[in-house]
Design a protein around this motif. Structure first.
Motif, short mmCIF file in Angstrom:
data_model
loop_
_atom_site.label_atom_id
_atom_site.label_comp_id
_atom_site.label_asym_id
_atom_site.label_seq_id
_atom_site.Cartn_x
_atom_site.Cartn_y
_atom_site.Cartn_z
N ALA A 259 -3.38 2.69 -12.98
CA ALA A 259 -2.75 1.55 -13.62
C ALA A 259 -1.29 1.32 -12.87
CB ALA A 259 -2.52 1.65 -14.80
N MET A 260 -0.46 2.36 -12.78
CA MET A 260 0.67 2.17 -12.26
C MET A 260 0.64 1.94 -10.39
SD MET A 260 2.87 2.55 -14.38
CE MET A 260 4.16 2.46 -13.25
N ALA A 261 -0.60 2.34 -9.83
CA ALA A 261 -0.65 2.13 -8.53
C ALA A 261 -0.64 0.58 -8.30
CB ALA A 261 -1.82 2.65 -7.83
N LEU A 262 -1.71 -0.25 -9.35
CA LEU A 262 -1.87 -1.52 -8.88
C LEU A 262 -0.74 -2.23 -9.60
CD1 LEU A 262 -3.98 -3.38 -8.20
CD2 LEU A 262 -5.06 -3.23 -10.43
N VAL A 263 0.09 -1.73 -10.66
CA VAL A 263 1.13 -2.42 -10.98
C VAL A 263 2.33 -2.35 -9.69
CG1 VAL A 263 3.11 -2.18 -12.47
CG2 VAL A 263 0.80 -2.23 -13.23
N ALA A 264 2.28 -1.15 -9.05
CA ALA A 264 3.35 -0.96 -7.99
C ALA A 264 3.06 -2.12 -6.98
CB ALA A 264 3.28 0.40 -7.51
N PHE A 265 1.50 -2.02 -6.55
CA PHE A 265 1.00 -2.66 -5.44
C PHE A 265 1.28 -4.14 -5.54
CE2 PHE A 265 -2.32 -5.43 -3.37
CZ PHE A 265 -2.18 -4.88 -1.84
N GLU A 266 1.14 -4.66 -6.93
CA GLU A 266 1.18 -6.36 -7.19
C GLU A 266 2.62 -6.66 -7.33
OE1 GLU A 266 -1.01 -8.60 -6.94
OE2 GLU A 266 -2.58 -7.15 -6.52
N SER A 267 3.51 -5.88 -7.96
CA SER A 267 4.72 -6.18 -7.84
C SER A 267 5.59 -6.20 -6.71
CB SER A 267 5.54 -4.84 -8.82
OG SER A 267 5.07 -4.75 -9.91
N GLY B 58 0.85 -1.38 0.01
CA GLY B 58 0.18 -0.02 0.08
C GLY B 58 0.86 1.20 -0.07
N VAL B 59 2.02 1.05 0.65
CA VAL B 59 2.90 2.29 0.61
C VAL B 59 3.17 2.55 -0.89
CG1 VAL B 59 5.15 3.16 1.22
CG2 VAL B 59 3.58 2.18 2.88
N PHE B 60 3.74 1.88 -1.59
CA PHE B 60 4.16 1.91 -2.88
C PHE B 60 3.26 2.01 -3.87
CE2 PHE B 60 7.84 -0.25 -0.95
CZ PHE B 60 8.90 0.34 -1.57
N SER B 61 1.86 1.64 -3.45
CA SER B 61 0.89 1.97 -4.50
C SER B 61 0.60 3.60 -4.01
CB SER B 61 -0.22 1.01 -3.85
OG SER B 61 -1.62 1.60 -4.55
N GLY B 62 0.34 4.15 -3.04
CA GLY B 62 0.09 5.52 -2.72
C GLY B 62 1.27 6.16 -3.31
N ILE B 63 2.56 5.91 -3.20
CA ILE B 63 3.49 6.88 -3.72
C ILE B 63 3.32 6.81 -5.36
CG2 ILE B 63 6.18 6.74 -4.32
CD1 ILE B 63 6.46 5.77 -1.30
#
Length: 317
Positions: free
Chosen positions: A302-310, A34-39
């Motif tokens: 799109a990038m938030a979900l990619v970041a979260f899942e990665s 969630g931290v990376f998704s938020g960033i």
């Protein structure tokens, strides 16, 4: 996530319907993800959001359009002006994204186990949750996260509509100052001002998560895209479906959240704000600022979900 699940599906690890997910400890992974998704969401999307909020809360005499709003903001306040109010969502989205995805997964399992496909005998193979179930879970998760999102978005909106370039001329020096002044002047109700409008807005999460499931299934069935690519395209397209359906309610929410508190308050209820928008600008008023919002929706989400899942795939279970 187990190796078997990785090979069997491209669906995001936290959003899969498989019962095995409940066996692995995901709390710290969800928080870090969630931290990376938020960033990611903040970095890509906040400048668009600032333009959107300013367009939503002013009339045509202030800004001729989104490009004029962008140029005036940069000219008068610099690039930093585009990131006004960025701290609340950065902090809030860490918790909001974790709560959203976690509660979404719980609601999906509860709906599948108790409403759509209750087990008739032990060991019965579980069927997948239908699209309507994903939409229902989206609404329930949206309402759940609203109780965190409401104050975060309230503080963010008030900071975004401060137009003075010099901090000394602004009503609030930052998010903490805004929170303190709101609480000291109006109590808890002031901090959660606009909660009903927030709940209304997030009811439209049914379109987001329902369409996300449709796009994910279609991409998995008809393409050879990798898991991150499926996350990217399904996340971006479903976000745009969401904004196409929910945008008028967001305009109403922003008008409520930037409404003066206390005796000067114009909109006691969200319905009063809805009527005011129509009275002032007609139907077009409900779509003012839509262009920057729509442009932001795809890349930011799109990038938030990619970041979260990665991050979720990279961290040990």
């Amino acid at each position: 996530m187990s190796a078997a699940l990785k090979n069997q599906s491209k669906v995001p690890s936290e959003l899969v319907d498989a019962p095995e997910q409940s066996k692995s400890p995901k709390n710290y992974r969800g928080f870090v993800g969630g931290v990376f998704s938020g960033i990611a969401k903040l970095s890509v999307g906040h400048p668009f959001d600032t333009i959107k909020v300013r367009m939503q809360t002013t009339d045509k005499s202030h800004f001729r359009g989104p490009v004029d709003c962008l140029m005036q903001t940069i000219r008068n306040e610099g690039v930093k002006g585009l990131y006004k109010g960025a701290t609340p969502p950065l902090i809030g989205w860490m918790f909001m994204d974790s709560l959203m995805l976690g509660s979404l997964n719980v609601y999906r399992r509860v709906l599948n186990d108790n409403i759509f496909h209750p087990a008739r005998y032990p060991g019965e193979q579980q069927k997948k949750l239908p699209v309507v179930g994903h939409a229902m879970a989206g609404v329930m998760a949206g309402w759940t996260v609203s109780f965190i999102a409401g104050p975060v978005e309230h503080i963010k909106a008030r900071l975004q509509v401060q137009y003075a370039a010099e901090k000394s001329k602004r009503q609030y020096s930052g998010p903490i100052d805004c929170l303190k002044k709101t609480f000291n002047g109006h109590g808890i109700r002031g901090v959660w001002h606009g909660l009903s409008a927030t709940l209304l807005f997030r009811t439209f999460f049914c379109f987001w998560w329902g369409s996300y499931e449709v796009f994910t299934q279609a991409l998995n069935t008809n393409t050879n895209l990798s898991a991150p690519a499926v996350n990217f395209w399904a996340g971006g397209m479903s976000a745009q479906i969401f904004w196409l359906t929910s945008y008028p309610s967001d305009v109403i929410k922003q008008r409520v959240m930037t409404d003066p508190l206390g005796p000067e308050r114009k909109f006691p209820r969200w319905r009063d704000a809805a009527k005011a928008v129509y009275r002032e600008q007609g139907w077009k008023g409900y779509w003012r600022g839509f262009v920057p919002c729509f442009l932001r929706a795809f890349p930011a989400n799109a990038m938030a979900l990619v970041a979260f899942e990665s991050v979720m795939r990279a961290l040990p279970e």
